[in-house]
Structures are given as structure tokens and as C-alpha cells.
Design an enzyme around this catalytic site. Structure first.
Site, PDB file in Angstrom:
ATOM      1  N   GLU A 230       0.330  11.007   5.285  1.00 37.07           N
ATOM      2  CA  GLU A 230       0.088   9.574   5.152  1.00 37.07           C
ATOM      3  C   GLU A 230       1.361   8.809   4.786  1.00 37.07           C
ATOM      4  O   GLU A 230       1.639   7.743   5.322  1.00 37.07           O
ATOM      5  CB  GLU A 230      -0.987   9.359   4.085  1.00 37.07           C
TER       6      GLU A 230
ATOM      7  N   ASP B  51       0.821  -1.214   0.000  1.00 41.99           N
ATOM      8  CA  ASP B  51       0.000   0.000   0.000  1.00 41.99           C
ATOM      9  C   ASP B  51       0.853   1.260   0.000  1.00 41.99           C
ATOM     10  O   ASP B  51       0.443   2.291  -0.536  1.00 41.99           O
ATOM     11  CB  ASP B  51      -0.981   0.009   1.181  1.00 41.99           C
TER      12      ASP B  51
ATOM     13  N   GLU C 223      -9.553  -3.143  -6.100  1.00 36.70           N
ATOM     14  CA  GLU C 223      -9.493  -3.168  -4.631  1.00 36.70           C
ATOM     15  C   GLU C 223      -9.562  -4.606  -4.109  1.00 36.70           C
ATOM     16  O   GLU C 223      -8.836  -4.971  -3.185  1.00 36.70           O
ATOM     17  CB  GLU C 223     -10.621  -2.323  -4.025  1.00 36.70           C
TER      18      GLU C 223
ATOM     19  N   GLU D  63     -11.213   5.949  -2.311  1.00 37.29           N
ATOM     20  CA  GLU D  63     -11.171   6.402  -0.912  1.00 37.29           C
ATOM     21  C   GLU D  63     -12.291   5.768  -0.092  1.00 37.29           C
ATOM     22  O   GLU D  63     -12.091   5.380   1.062  1.00 37.29           O
ATOM     23  CB  GLU D  63     -11.277   7.932  -0.849  1.00 37.29           C
TER      24      GLU D  63
END
Ligand code: HMH
Length: 220
Positions: free
Chosen positions: A88, A47, A210, A140
């Protein structure tokens, strides 16, 4: 105006796939405490690579918002997202050192490279703002909905994974996703039918990517 927006319609219409993306066994494993920590580490490393690719992706959306958006508040929402990305990425580096994950040595896996290629295809200037903002909202929202599940009072999320779940599951990230949804719905409301079709396809592609991304956490 009035009635259900396009995005809500698509979430309903494609709910089996949407649920596979937002209630993946990896996420269910975090929320019931059975998650394999090596799967978590694999997800974390992959990620980080994905989120780095998110910077040029979001930059391309900002550029399209400047050129095509009729609402100045889009820029504020997107800039807020860009600012959050810098924090992040720093968080990923901190979290990786906590788990002894060497980010410099991470080899991007196929599902990740496929997802990053998809983002790159959306960065092309000819791809409509309505299409990319829909994809961005979906990307998101899948994380928001997935990780907020791990924060429910009934979940047994391990303490050492709480910070990760809070990062995407917190209510302010939820509000951010709502803002993106409103932008997407407003753009889609006045978009011609071929653009609407392409935005729906992008939504479905995001869900597929995803699901494949979560699946990576289980691969050796
Ligand atoms: C794969 N999807 C993936 N990674 C993320 N960090 C997000 C969505 C949310 O930003």
C-alpha cells in the site's frame, strides 16, 4: 454465540455517525464524478502520512494478539494486513507521482495529527486487545464501505480514480474486514463490561476521526 455481534449492534446504534463517515460528501463526489481533483490530491497526501503511522499501530496489535489471543488464526489475518501495508505504501508513492504530489513536502494537517495521536494512545500496552482490534476493524471498514460505494454500477467514478476505489472497495478487502469483525466480536463476547464500554467509545472516536479526515480534503 448466536444473534447479532457487538460490532453490528454498534453500527446500528450509531448509524447516523456511521453514515456520515461512510457516505461523506468527498466520497459522494467521487462516485458521482463531481469531485475536485485538488481535494483528491490533498486526501492522497494526508492519507500517506496516516498509513505510515498504521505500521507501528498494526505492529502493536500483532504484539497484543501474540500475548492475549486464544485463537492462532488472528495472527494470520493481522500478518496479512501487515504484508498488504508494504504494498500500500508503495502504491501511495506511485499514485502521488502520477498526480504530481510531492509526498516529502506534505505538512500533516490538524485532523490527521489528531487521528495519529489517537492511534498512538491505542498503542499503549495497557490498552486491551479487544479495544484495539475493534478500533482497527472500524478504521478499515469505513474505507471499505466508502470506496465500495464508488464501485457500484450506478456510480460515475472518474476512470483515473478507479484504482484508488478498488484498493479499498474490492471484495477481498471486504473479506479481510469481515475477518477483523469476527475477531472483534469474539473478543467482545467474553470481555468484561468496562472493556466493552471502552471498545464502543473507541468505535465512536474512529468514526469522528474518519469524518474529520474526509473533511480535510475540502480545506484549503
Ligand atoms: C484515514 N482511514 C484512513 N486512512 C486509511 N488508509 C484507512 C482508514 C484504511 O486503511
Amino acid at each position: 454465540g448466536g444473534g447479532m455481534g457487538k460490532t453490528a449492534t454498534w453500527m446500528k446504534l450509531h448509524s447516523p455517525m456511521y453514515d456520515r463517515a461512510t457516505r461523506h460528501p468527498f466520497i459522494l463526489g467521487i462516485s458521482d464524478g463531481s469531485v475536485d481533483l485538488s481535494a483528491f490530491k490533498r486526501w492522497l497526501a494526508q492519507d500517506y502520512i496516516f498509513v505510515r503511522e498504521f505500521v507501528p499501530f498494526l505492529a502493536s496489535i500483532l504484539l497484543k494478539a501474540c500475548k492475549h489471543s486464544d485463537d492462532e488464526s488472528d495472527m494470520e489475518v493481522l500478518l496479512g494486513g501487515m504484508a498488504a501495508l508494504s504494498d500500500e505504501l508503495a502504491w501511495f508513492r506511485k499514485e502521488a507521482s502520477k498526480w504530481d504530489v510531492n509526498l516529502a513536502g506534505v505538512i500533516p494537517q490538524k485532523a490527521n495529527m489528531d487521528y495519529c495521536s489517537f492511534l498512538q494512545s491505542l498503542m499503549l500496552p495497557e490498552v486491551d486487545y479487544a479495544v484495539v482490534i475493534t478500533a482497527f476493524w472500524a478504521i478499515e471498514t469505513v474505507y471499505q464501505e466508502s470506496f465500495s460505494l464508488c464501485l457500484h454500477s450506478s456510480s460515475k467514478t472518474p476512470e483515473e480514480l478507479m484504482e484508488t476505489c478498488q484498493r479499498w472497495g474490492n471484495t477481498s478487502f471486504g473479506h479481510y474486514c469481515r475477518s477483523l469483525q469476527k475477531i472483534a466480536d469474539r473478543c467482545l463476547e467474553k470481555a468484561p463490561s468496562d472493556i466493552i464500554k471502552r471498545a464502543e467509545e473507541a468505535f465512536i472516536r474512529v468514526l469522528e476521526h474518519e469524518i474529520n479526515f474526509w473533511n480535510m480534503s475540502f480545506a484549503e
